[in-house]
Design a protein around this motif. Structure first.
Motif, PDB file in Angstrom:
ATOM      1  N   TYR A  67      -2.928  61.115  56.387  1.00 13.11           N
ATOM      2  CA  TYR A  67      -2.785  59.715  56.945  1.00 13.11           C
ATOM      3  C   TYR A  67      -3.527  59.446  58.355  1.00 13.11           C
ATOM      4  N   ASP A  89      -2.656  58.945  61.033  1.00 11.40           N
ATOM      5  CA  ASP A  89      -2.024  59.759  62.250  1.00 11.40           C
ATOM      6  C   ASP A  89      -2.305  61.284  62.212  1.00 11.40           C
ATOM      7  N   THR A 111      -1.374  63.337  59.649  1.00 14.37           N
ATOM      8  CA  THR A 111      -0.621  63.915  58.758  1.00 14.37           C
ATOM      9  C   THR A 111      -1.298  64.336  57.499  1.00 14.37           C
ATOM     10  N   ALA A 122      -0.678  64.987  54.109  1.00 19.49           N
ATOM     11  CA  ALA A 122       0.513  64.711  53.131  1.00 19.49           C
ATOM     12  C   ALA A 122       0.061  65.489  51.785  1.00 19.49           C
ATOM     13  N   GLY A 153      10.816  69.979  48.781  1.00 22.98           N
ATOM     14  CA  GLY A 153      11.479  69.671  49.889  1.00 22.98           C
ATOM     15  C   GLY A 153      10.985  68.484  50.663  1.00 22.98           C
ATOM     16  N   SER A 154      11.980  67.874  51.588  1.00 22.57           N
ATOM     17  CA  SER A 154      11.595  66.796  52.048  1.00 22.57           C
ATOM     18  C   SER A 154      10.304  66.601  52.755  1.00 22.57           C
ATOM     19  N   GLY A 155       9.322  65.517  52.520  1.00 25.06           N
ATOM     20  CA  GLY A 155       7.989  65.640  53.168  1.00 25.06           C
ATOM     21  C   GLY A 155       6.958  66.456  52.611  1.00 25.06           C
ATOM     22  N   CYS A 156       7.012  66.866  51.274  1.00 26.21           N
ATOM     23  CA  CYS A 156       6.000  67.525  50.784  1.00 26.21           C
ATOM     24  C   CYS A 156       4.948  66.825  50.119  1.00 26.21           C
ATOM     25  N   GLY A 157       5.107  65.280  50.064  1.00 23.57           N
ATOM     26  CA  GLY A 157       4.090  64.707  49.793  1.00 23.57           C
ATOM     27  C   GLY A 157       4.280  63.946  48.307  1.00 23.57           C
ATOM     28  N   LYS A 158       5.748  64.117  47.985  1.00 23.82           N
ATOM     29  CA  LYS A 158       6.024  63.513  46.560  1.00 23.82           C
ATOM     30  C   LYS A 158       5.653  62.056  46.455  1.00 23.82           C
ATOM     31  N   THR A 159       6.313  61.376  47.459  1.00 24.24           N
ATOM     32  CA  THR A 159       6.109  60.006  47.562  1.00 24.24           C
ATOM     33  C   THR A 159       4.625  59.409  47.702  1.00 24.24           C
ATOM     34  N   THR A 160       3.872  60.348  48.570  1.00 24.00           N
ATOM     35  CA  THR A 160       2.472  60.237  48.748  1.00 24.00           C
ATOM     36  C   THR A 160       1.728  60.099  47.536  1.00 24.00           C
ATOM     37  N   GLN A 178      11.753  54.354  45.606  1.00 17.23           N
ATOM     38  CA  GLN A 178      12.911  54.841  46.283  1.00 17.23           C
ATOM     39  C   GLN A 178      14.030  53.777  46.483  1.00 17.23           C
ATOM     40  N   GLU A 199      12.372  59.273  42.664  1.00 20.56           N
ATOM     41  CA  GLU A 199      14.015  59.266  42.769  1.00 20.56           C
ATOM     42  C   GLU A 199      14.641  57.972  42.521  1.00 20.56           C
ATOM     43  N   HIS A 235      15.058  64.857  43.619  1.00 17.30           N
ATOM     44  CA  HIS A 235      15.814  65.925  44.512  1.00 17.30           C
ATOM     45  C   HIS A 235      16.757  66.734  43.474  1.00 17.30           C
TER      46      HIS A 235
END
Ligand SMILES: Nc1ncnc2c1ncn2[C@@H]1O[C@H](COP(=O)(O)OP(=O)(O)OP(=O)(O)O)[C@@H](O)[C@H]1O
Ligand SMILES: [Mg+2]
Lengths: 276, 260
Positions: free
Chosen positions: B11, B13, B15, B17, B36-43, B78, B153, B186
């Motif tokens: 990204y 900034d 990150t 992802a 886990g949260s923030g591991c790039g699934k949505t990305t 989501q 999700e 999840h």
């Protein structure tokens, strides 16, 4: 399952109808204070406790209003005022919407135009009057221009803010469905800013009525503002109050008309609807 | 077929992802992404949907690189993301504007019945519960019969009963037209219930940690020992993926312990 669904749907539709009598009651309660005060003042003047020369009792104001209406004068003045507000509102709202849309949608335009407009906004609008009179003459054009300036700013600010505030997430849904530029504007962006745009138009209209008073006080041969000045010069507070009441009624009617015209397109909103 | 070739996303900034994700999804396969949260699934899902551009690598759908949203790809976000100014039926029919009103109405009614919202056509989204709104969003994506369905999700806001019934609906629909499905979840149980393959992802930077072929035949019995075993295996892998993520944190704790 579906029978259940229909039942709940009907329930929802029946829901809002119930509180209506109570809402009407609240609206009537709002009339209590002014009516009581008016009646008390009428009694005070009639029984000689107060003299009522500077603040005429309701019956006198009513009679003045009636005679102004009967002679057709009230209609002439109200029509002149309404015409000015309508013309100024149309110009100001159109310009405000256009520039608000441009600066809201294009960062380049925002950088170029917005600072200037913000600076102009800092000028008290009445300060324009001498200039407008020099440029446009003392008749209608300068008055309409002043009203347009008053209407312009709230509309401009409201539209620009609404466009910048559009939910990116909902625009993405439009992208997923591959809407082109035009379809995106028509099916997503426009409906999304509609409520804010209408709110902006309403505050613009309110300011339009404020500025028409200023414009007419500063020189007019007809219009409700002229009636105000006329009443002052003739020492007739009843005429002044009659004009004030006419302003209030016209302003409320115009706002009500705007609300009624836009009601169908805002039917989906609940919160704002109840506040109107 | 859908394939990712050393797909990375960084990204603006900084990150990271996603980092070098390489994966193939077969035509008609249901793939579940867990992690886990923030591991790039949505990305990852957004890249497949064409809403974002990868920083490196590419995504091929039937040999074509995805650069923008495609007509044959359906997305369920989501959140419901309904248009508040459209009725429930109009929301569902949003992607069907090319059809005649009559055809559209038939499809929309059918889709709403399938998600258990028959008879709610004319209500406003604000009058629905959160779960009902999400079901409308599901109907909106399914009604266009996408070849590839992306779901982030989609069922996490729903109660267990509704969720189970929607699992049934989804599998029924999938059985009819066999779209490829990539879903983020999840819920490991949900993944084992629905997916042919389950990919465990790992954060910082987001990457594939492990992948499991689901050995269970459909329909799947959630109470069978085999189901339990598959679930446990994935949970264990998830656990490991999260522990591997922070070896230096552990070290920091140790030094802290010595200091005390
Ligand atoms: N628009 C963005 N700009 C910058 N960083 C982002 C952006 N979107 C996501 N990230 C970061 O990228 C990483 C992956 O985010 P992503 O939303 O893909 O995670 P996720 O696996 O979907 O998590 P969750 O399970 O919580 O939904 C996170 O570290 C997040 O902070
Ligand atoms: Mg996510």
């Amino acid at each position: 399952m579906s029978a259940l669904g229909i039942e709940t749907a009907a329930d929802e539709q029946g829901g809002p109808a119930r509180p209506r009598p109570r809402r009407a009651g609240v609206a009537l309660a709002g009339f209590a204070l002014p009516v009581v005060l008016a009646v008390l003042w009428e009694i005070a003047v009639r029984s000689g406790f107060a003299n009522g020369r500077l603040m005429p009792p309701p019956s006198v104001v009513g009679a003045t209003l009636w005679s102004l209406a009967a002679s057709g004068e009230l209609f002439t003045h109200a029509a002149a005022t309404l015409w000015r507000v309508a013309a100024g509102f149309a110009l100001g709202a159109a310009a405000g919407t256009l520039l608000g849309a441009v600066t809201g949608a294009l960062p380049v335009a925002r950088g170029l135009i917005d600072p200037t407009l913000q600076a102009l906004r800092a000028i008290p609008s009445i300060a324009w009057v001498p200039l407008f009179i020099l440029w446009l003459g003392i008749f209608e054009a300068s008055k309409v221009a002043l009203i347009a300036v008053g209407v312009f700013f709230p509309v401009y600010l409201g539209v620009a803010a609404a466009i910048q505030g559009i939910d990116r997430k909902i625009v993405e849904v439009g992208r997923v469905f591959r809407l082109g530029r035009l379809a995106m504007a028509r099916r997503v962006l426009l409906p999304a800013i509609l409520p804010a745009w209408i709110t902006a138009l309403r505050s613009g209209l309110g300011l339009g009525f404020m500025f028409v008073v200023a414009a007419e006080i500063m020189g007019a041969s007809e219009g409700l503002g002229y009636l105000l000045v006329d009443g002052q010069q003739l020492g007739r507070p009843d005429t002044i109050i009659a004009a004030i009441i006419s302003f209030a009624v016209l302003g409320k009617l115009a706002d009500g008309l705007l609300v009624a015209l836009t009601r169908p397109v805002l039917a989906w909103q609940d919160t704002a609807r109840d506040k109107l | 077929m859908l394939s990712f070739e050393t797909l990375s996303k960084t990204y603006a900034d900084g990150t990271q992802a996603l980092s070098a994700v390489t994966l193939d999804v077969a035509q008609g396969e249901i793939l579940a992404l867990v992690g886990g949260s923030g591991c790039g699934k949505t990305t990852l899902l957004r890249l497949i949907a064409g809403l974002d551009r990868p920083s490196a690598g590419r995504i091929l759908l039937d040999g074509e690189a995805i650069a923008e949203p495609r007509a044959d790809v359906g997305v369920i976000f989501q959140e419901p993301r309904l248009f508040p100014w459209l009725s429930v039926a109009e929301n569902v029919g949003f992607g069907l504007s090319h059809l005649s009103a009559f055809e559209r109405e038939g499809l929309v009614t059918n889709a709403l019945v399938r998600v258990g919202l028959g008879g709610h056509d004319r209500r406003w989204p604000r009058e629905l519960s959160g779960g009902q709104q999400q079901r409308v969003a599901i109907a909106r994506a399914l009604v266009t019969r996408p070849k590839l369905l992306l779901m982030d999700e989609p069922f996490s806001a729903l109660d267990a009963t509704t969720r189970a019934s929607l699992h049934g609906h989804l599998l029924a629909l999938w059985g009819e037209s066999r779209p490829t499905v990539v879903m983020v979840t999840h819920d490991v149980e949900e993944a084992v219930t629905l997916a042919d393959r389950i990919v465990v992802m790992q954060p910082k930077p987001g990457r594939v940690f492990d992948a499991f072929d689901n050995p269970l035949a459909r329909p799947r019995d959630r109470l069978s020992p085999a189901f339990e075993a598959a679930k446990r295996e994935i949970l264990r892998s998830l656990d490991r993926s999260l522990r591997d993520e922070a070896p230096h944190q552990q070290k920091a704790a140790e030094t802290a312990g010595m200091w005390w």
